[in-house]
Design an enzyme around this catalytic site. Sequence first.
Site, mmCIF file in Angstrom:
data_model
loop_
_atom_site.group_PDB
_atom_site.id
_atom_site.type_symbol
_atom_site.label_atom_id
_atom_site.label_comp_id
_atom_site.label_asym_id
_atom_site.label_seq_id
_atom_site.Cartn_x
_atom_site.Cartn_y
_atom_site.Cartn_z
ATOM 1 N N VAL A 111 -9.783 -2.338 17.015
ATOM 2 C CA VAL A 111 -9.833 -3.358 15.976
ATOM 3 C C VAL A 111 -11.233 -3.960 15.911
ATOM 4 C CG1 VAL A 111 -8.859 -5.568 15.204
ATOM 5 C CG2 VAL A 111 -7.409 -3.927 16.409
ATOM 6 N N CYS A 112 -11.774 -4.039 14.707
ATOM 7 C CA CYS A 112 -13.085 -4.644 14.491
ATOM 8 C C CYS A 112 -12.870 -6.072 13.997
ATOM 9 C CB CYS A 112 -13.881 -3.829 13.477
ATOM 10 S SG CYS A 112 -15.543 -4.465 13.261
ATOM 11 N N LEU A 113 -12.867 -7.002 14.937
ATOM 12 C CA LEU A 113 -12.722 -8.415 14.625
ATOM 13 C C LEU A 113 -13.753 -9.139 15.473
ATOM 14 C CD1 LEU A 113 -10.983 -10.550 13.094
ATOM 15 C CD2 LEU A 113 -9.518 -10.637 15.121
#
Length: 184
Positions: A111-113
């Site tokens: 996840v790219c957060l």
Amino acid sequence: MIKLFSLKQQKKDGESVPSSSTSGQKKSSPAQLRVMKDLNELNLPKTCSTEFPDPDDLLNFKLIISPDEGFYKGGKFAFNFKVGANYPHEPPKVKCETQVYHPNIDLEGNVCLNILREDWKPVLTINSIVYGLQYLFLEPNPEDPLNKEAADVLQSNKRLFESNVLKAMRGGYVGNVYFERCLK
């Protein structure tokens, strides 16, 4: 009075050191205490729920997000949370278990957060992450992609992107990648 130097010497010599607590309960780690506090203060939106596969292990749990608007409306997406011993000084490891056609989630579930990486601060909580993940489904960010192909389609052709998301959520191929059905 406790003699600190004698306790230290006993430890060094391998002797058993008398415990100051009389109960046989295992002490909670700072990470466990903080997670308990975060979970007690958790304010889940109606589109989210949590599952604890092992009720005695609060450091490993699942978050289920079921968006009720946007491209991913009607889908059901599971995220695995693994909270490490250095929490809250390090963010939890969060991985999406549901394969999803999304610019900010790759096909392996990474996840790219930003708050799970460089923008993490110890004042952030599990609640912050929940809202951040939910926001990714409402407003996918093609500017910071993990799935570059999905990001390119979102930027160049929103209708095709929406069609690809629906195909993936219904269970089917998008390009040469097969997605399992994830509609509620």
